[in-house]
Write a protein that holds these residues in place. Structure first.
Motif, mmCIF file in Angstrom:
data_model
loop_
_atom_site.group_PDB
_atom_site.id
_atom_site.type_symbol
_atom_site.label_atom_id
_atom_site.label_comp_id
_atom_site.label_asym_id
_atom_site.label_seq_id
_atom_site.Cartn_x
_atom_site.Cartn_y
_atom_site.Cartn_z
ATOM 1 N N THR A 164 -28.936 23.571 -3.526
ATOM 2 C CA THR A 164 -30.032 22.606 -3.526
ATOM 3 C C THR A 164 -30.507 22.458 -4.965
ATOM 4 O OG1 THR A 164 -30.710 23.245 -1.306
ATOM 5 C CG2 THR A 164 -32.338 22.086 -2.638
ATOM 6 N N HIS A 167 -28.456 18.079 -2.138
ATOM 7 C CA HIS A 167 -28.108 19.247 -1.329
ATOM 8 C C HIS A 167 -26.640 19.167 -0.954
ATOM 9 C CE1 HIS A 167 -28.702 22.688 1.258
ATOM 10 N NE2 HIS A 167 -27.976 22.065 2.160
ATOM 11 N N ARG A 168 -25.943 20.275 -1.126
ATOM 12 C CA ARG A 168 -24.531 20.365 -0.738
ATOM 13 C C ARG A 168 -24.366 21.578 0.169
ATOM 14 N NH1 ARG A 168 -21.695 21.002 -5.589
ATOM 15 N NH2 ARG A 168 -22.069 23.218 -5.455
ATOM 16 N N SER A 216 -22.601 16.464 1.292
ATOM 17 C CA SER A 216 -23.670 16.483 0.306
ATOM 18 C C SER A 216 -24.496 15.210 0.402
ATOM 19 C CB SER A 216 -23.110 16.633 -1.113
ATOM 20 O OG SER A 216 -22.308 15.527 -1.443
#
Length: 57
Positions: free
Chosen positions: A19, A34-35, A40
Motif C-alpha cells: 500500500t 494498493h497491490r 492492483s
C-alpha cells in the motif's frame, strides 16, 4: 529531463502486498495505490466528505 510529477510519500508492505500514497506535485492531489498479488489499483485518496485529499505544493 523534466522532474517527476508524482512523489511517493508513504509505503507499507513487501513484494506481494503493498500500500502506497503518492502525491501529484502539480495539483497536490493524493492517490492511494494498493497491490495484492497480480491485482492492483490506483485511485484518488478521499477524505471523510468524499473530497480528494490535497497536500500543499
Amino acid at each position: 529531463m523534466s522532474e517527476e510529477r508524482f512523489e511517493r510519500i508513504y509505503a507499507q508492505g513487501k513484494i506481494a502486498t503493498v500500500t502506497e500514497i503518492w502525491v501529484d506535485k502539480q495539483t497536490g492531489v493524493n492517490y492511494i495505490f494498493h497491490r495484492n498479488g497480480n491485482a492492483s489499483g490506483f485511485t484518488p485518496l478521499l477524505d471523510e466528505n468524499g473530497k480528494p485529499v490535497i497536500s500543499a505544493k
